[in-house]
Write an enzyme that holds these catalytic residues in place. Structure first.
Site, PDB file in Angstrom:
ATOM      1  N   ASN A  54      -3.335   2.433 -10.115  1.00  0.00           N
ATOM      2  CA  ASN A  54      -3.728   1.737  -8.892  1.00  0.00           C
ATOM      3  C   ASN A  54      -3.736   0.246  -9.208  1.00  0.00           C
ATOM      4  O   ASN A  54      -3.456  -0.162 -10.343  1.00  0.00           O
ATOM      5  CB  ASN A  54      -5.098   2.221  -8.403  1.00  0.00           C
ATOM      6  CG  ASN A  54      -5.438   1.683  -7.025  1.00  0.00           C
ATOM      7  OD1 ASN A  54      -4.607   1.747  -6.100  1.00  0.00           O
ATOM      8  ND2 ASN A  54      -6.617   1.123  -6.856  1.00  0.00           N
ATOM      9  N   LYS A  55      -4.045  -0.561  -8.241  1.00  0.00           N
ATOM     10  CA  LYS A  55      -4.016  -2.018  -8.384  1.00  0.00           C
ATOM     11  C   LYS A  55      -4.676  -2.481  -9.680  1.00  0.00           C
ATOM     12  O   LYS A  55      -5.725  -1.952 -10.058  1.00  0.00           O
ATOM     13  CB  LYS A  55      -4.710  -2.635  -7.164  1.00  0.00           C
ATOM     14  CG  LYS A  55      -4.798  -4.133  -7.128  1.00  0.00           C
ATOM     15  CD  LYS A  55      -3.465  -4.825  -7.351  1.00  0.00           C
ATOM     16  CE  LYS A  55      -2.386  -4.388  -6.384  1.00  0.00           C
ATOM     17  NZ  LYS A  55      -1.037  -4.885  -6.769  1.00  0.00           N
ATOM     18  N   ARG A 113      10.282  -1.472  -5.193  1.00  0.00           N
ATOM     19  CA  ARG A 113       9.058  -1.487  -6.013  1.00  0.00           C
ATOM     20  C   ARG A 113       9.000  -0.193  -6.822  1.00  0.00           C
ATOM     21  O   ARG A 113       9.299   0.875  -6.285  1.00  0.00           O
ATOM     22  CB  ARG A 113       7.791  -1.606  -5.140  1.00  0.00           C
ATOM     23  CG  ARG A 113       7.643  -2.958  -4.466  1.00  0.00           C
ATOM     24  CD  ARG A 113       6.270  -3.131  -3.846  1.00  0.00           C
ATOM     25  NE  ARG A 113       5.259  -3.505  -4.821  1.00  0.00           N
ATOM     26  CZ  ARG A 113       3.954  -3.551  -4.538  1.00  0.00           C
ATOM     27  NH1 ARG A 113       3.502  -3.224  -3.337  1.00  0.00           N
ATOM     28  NH2 ARG A 113       3.080  -3.918  -5.461  1.00  0.00           N
ATOM     29  N   ASP A 127      -1.462   4.562  -6.478  1.00  0.00           N
ATOM     30  CA  ASP A 127      -0.017   4.410  -6.249  1.00  0.00           C
ATOM     31  C   ASP A 127       0.770   5.567  -6.850  1.00  0.00           C
ATOM     32  O   ASP A 127       1.865   5.890  -6.390  1.00  0.00           O
ATOM     33  CB  ASP A 127       0.461   3.076  -6.805  1.00  0.00           C
ATOM     34  CG  ASP A 127      -0.057   1.957  -5.922  1.00  0.00           C
ATOM     35  OD1 ASP A 127      -1.212   1.550  -6.094  1.00  0.00           O
ATOM     36  OD2 ASP A 127       0.683   1.550  -4.997  1.00  0.00           O
ATOM     37  N   GLY A 171       0.873  -1.175   0.000  1.00  0.00           N
ATOM     38  CA  GLY A 171       0.000   0.000   0.000  1.00  0.00           C
ATOM     39  C   GLY A 171       0.908   1.222   0.000  1.00  0.00           C
ATOM     40  O   GLY A 171       1.836   1.304   0.827  1.00  0.00           O
ATOM     41  N   ALA A 172       0.622   2.156  -0.918  1.00  0.00           N
ATOM     42  CA  ALA A 172       1.580   3.246  -1.149  1.00  0.00           C
ATOM     43  C   ALA A 172       2.002   4.008   0.128  1.00  0.00           C
ATOM     44  O   ALA A 172       3.213   4.135   0.396  1.00  0.00           O
ATOM     45  CB  ALA A 172       1.016   4.191  -2.201  1.00  0.00           C
ATOM     46  N   GLN A 190      -5.807  -8.834  -2.225  1.00  0.00           N
ATOM     47  CA  GLN A 190      -5.756  -7.814  -1.164  1.00  0.00           C
ATOM     48  C   GLN A 190      -7.160  -7.429  -0.698  1.00  0.00           C
ATOM     49  O   GLN A 190      -7.356  -7.059   0.455  1.00  0.00           O
ATOM     50  CB  GLN A 190      -5.026  -6.548  -1.662  1.00  0.00           C
ATOM     51  CG  GLN A 190      -3.526  -6.694  -1.786  1.00  0.00           C
ATOM     52  CD  GLN A 190      -3.105  -7.102  -3.177  1.00  0.00           C
ATOM     53  OE1 GLN A 190      -3.842  -7.763  -3.889  1.00  0.00           O
ATOM     54  NE2 GLN A 190      -1.898  -6.746  -3.568  1.00  0.00           N
TER      55      GLN A 190
HETATM   56  O1  MRU Z   1       0.460  -4.127  -4.566  1.00  0.00           O
HETATM   57  P1  MRU Z   1      -0.126  -3.369  -3.407  1.00  0.00           P
HETATM   58  O2  MRU Z   1      -0.919  -4.229  -2.492  1.00  0.00           O
HETATM   59  O3  MRU Z   1       0.904  -2.539  -2.698  1.00  0.00           O
HETATM   60  O4  MRU Z   1      -1.142  -2.357  -4.099  1.00  0.00           O
HETATM   61  C1  MRU Z   1      -1.818  -1.450  -3.291  1.00  0.00           C
HETATM   62  C2  MRU Z   1      -2.759  -0.576  -4.026  1.00  0.00           C
HETATM   63  O5  MRU Z   1      -2.897  -0.640  -5.234  1.00  0.00           O
HETATM   64  C3  MRU Z   1      -3.459   0.473  -3.203  1.00  0.00           C
HETATM   65  O6  MRU Z   1      -4.735   0.724  -3.706  1.00  0.00           O
HETATM   66  C4  MRU Z   1      -2.649   1.775  -3.227  1.00  0.00           C
HETATM   67  O7  MRU Z   1      -1.319   1.542  -2.891  1.00  0.00           O
HETATM   68  C5  MRU Z   1      -3.217   2.805  -2.323  1.00  0.00           C
HETATM   69  S1  MRU Z   1      -3.036   2.396  -0.628  1.00  0.00           S
HETATM   70  C6  MRU Z   1      -3.713   3.664   0.270  1.00  0.00           C
END
Ligand code: MRU
Length: 360
Positions: free
Chosen positions: A256-257, A98, A246, A56-57, A205
């Protein structure tokens, strides 16, 4: 001592200064096991970010800030140039864990600035300032998420159905989450939202983390597979979509994801507003459009054999496994920041948001 039981009672990330460790919940084990782990070496911190033990960012940003502080603390020299050279090496290493979430480099650059701005001070004074900055990054994250929640709450009304994708919740931040902040604040105020959480293939997630933390908080949450969002929207069960991000480009294109852009396209079809919850630390004005956002590619095994004891796909099959996708700014009704809600055209509204940030 009272036993902590609810996942919401644990810190997603914290600093244990006494033992020089970054302490996290290992999110790869949730929801089955709540395991708290201490990260002490550069390799441990890098692996935890890469393997999504902390993810999560905003949480990645906080973990990186604490991580570089812990590593800086261990640099054994009183000489500024030697200290900075080693600091820079460790910073670049953590930054390589990442590529998509801008919060990682944002937090690390902020920490580096502390070293650069205090070249006249002793190394031990700089270490103390690094500690203070890393704590401030986390405190800020809490304030920012709360403010996003307050603005987000103005976009919905009691009883609304809200759909979310991935986990932009408390587990992705220090408290409240970003996309979940309006949900948690609404929960405190009796809004009784009905939340739909996409499972979020391939790493789930949504199922493992979002459904878990919302349920643990008493929120009315229904888990759906990623291919069901059209059905719940067609049924009229969704009044608004809130997702995290992200990296947001200067024109509002949002990474985003993986799967977020599918939700956005479906939302357009059914006239449901799509909102991005975005701390200004995730808005990257140096990236003009989504085309320039680097999308992380992850291992094929996440798709072919992650969740079953037996392999779920034929040996040798080709796999495409991007971790994120970019939602076109035209599909986004608003970007909710800690300084207000940016509306299209984002190139203009971001100027106002950053002017407010500057003035704050
Ligand atoms: O691969 P991840 O689990 O780090 O991806 C997370 C996401 O895509 C979240 O939506 C994003 O980081 C925002 S978290 C507030």
């Amino acid at each position: 001592m009272e036993q902590k039981k609810n996942i919401m009672d644990y810190d997603t990330v914290s600093l244990d200064d006494e033992s020089s460790a970054v302490v996290i919940i290992d999110q790869t084990k949730l929801p089955g096991t709540t395991e708290i782990i201490a990260l002490k070496t550069a390799q441990e911190i890098w692996d935890a970010i890469y393997l999504l033990q902390v993810r999560g960012a905003p949480a990645i940003g906080v973990a990186a800030a604490y991580g570089i502080y812990v590593l800086a603390k261990g640099i054994d020299t009183d000489n500024y140039d030697e200290f900075y050279a080693e600091f820079k090496k460790q910073k670049e290493y953590l930054d390589s864990s990442r590529p998509t979430a801008v919060n990682l480099s944002w937090a690390l650059n902020r920490m580096e600035q502390v070293v650069l701005n205090n070249a006249d001070k002793s190394v031990s004074e700089i270490k103390q300032l690094l500690k203070e900055e890393s704590i401030e990054i986390q405190d800020e994250d809490i304030r920012v998420c709360k403010a996003i929640g307050e603005y987000g709450l103005t976009l919905v009304k009691p009883g609304d159905g809200i759909l979310t994708h991935c986990n932009a919740g408390k587990l992705a931040t220090s408290k409240y989450g970003t996309a979940t902040a309006p949900i948690y604040l609404g929960q405190e105020r009796g809004y009784n939202f009905r939340v739909f959480a996409d499972e979020t293939r391939p790493l789930l997630q949504g199922a493992r983390l979002t459904a878990f933390e919302l349920q643990s908080s008493g929120v009315d949450v229904t888990l759906i597979c990623d291919n069901m969002s059209a059905t719940v929207m067609k049924n009229g069960w969704v009044d608004a979509i809130f997702v995290g991000c992200d990296r947001v480009a200067a024109n509002g294109d949002t990474a985003n994801k993986i799967g977020t852009s599918v939700v956005a396209a479906v939302a357009k079809q059914y006239n449901v507003p799509m909102y991005i919850a975005a701390p200004t630390s995730t808005i990257d004005m140096n990236t003009p459009t989504g085309d320039q956002i680097k999308i992380e590619q992850r291992k094929p095994e996440e798709v072919t054999e992650m969740w079953y004891k037996e392999r779920m796909a034929p040996e040798g099959v080709k796999v495409f496994n991007p971790a994120f996708d970019v939602t076109d700014h035209e599909l986004i009704a608003g970007i909710v920041t800690e300084f207000g809600i940016a509306r299209p055209p984002y190139t203009e509204s971001f100027k106002e948001i950053f002017a407010k940030k500057e003035a704050a």
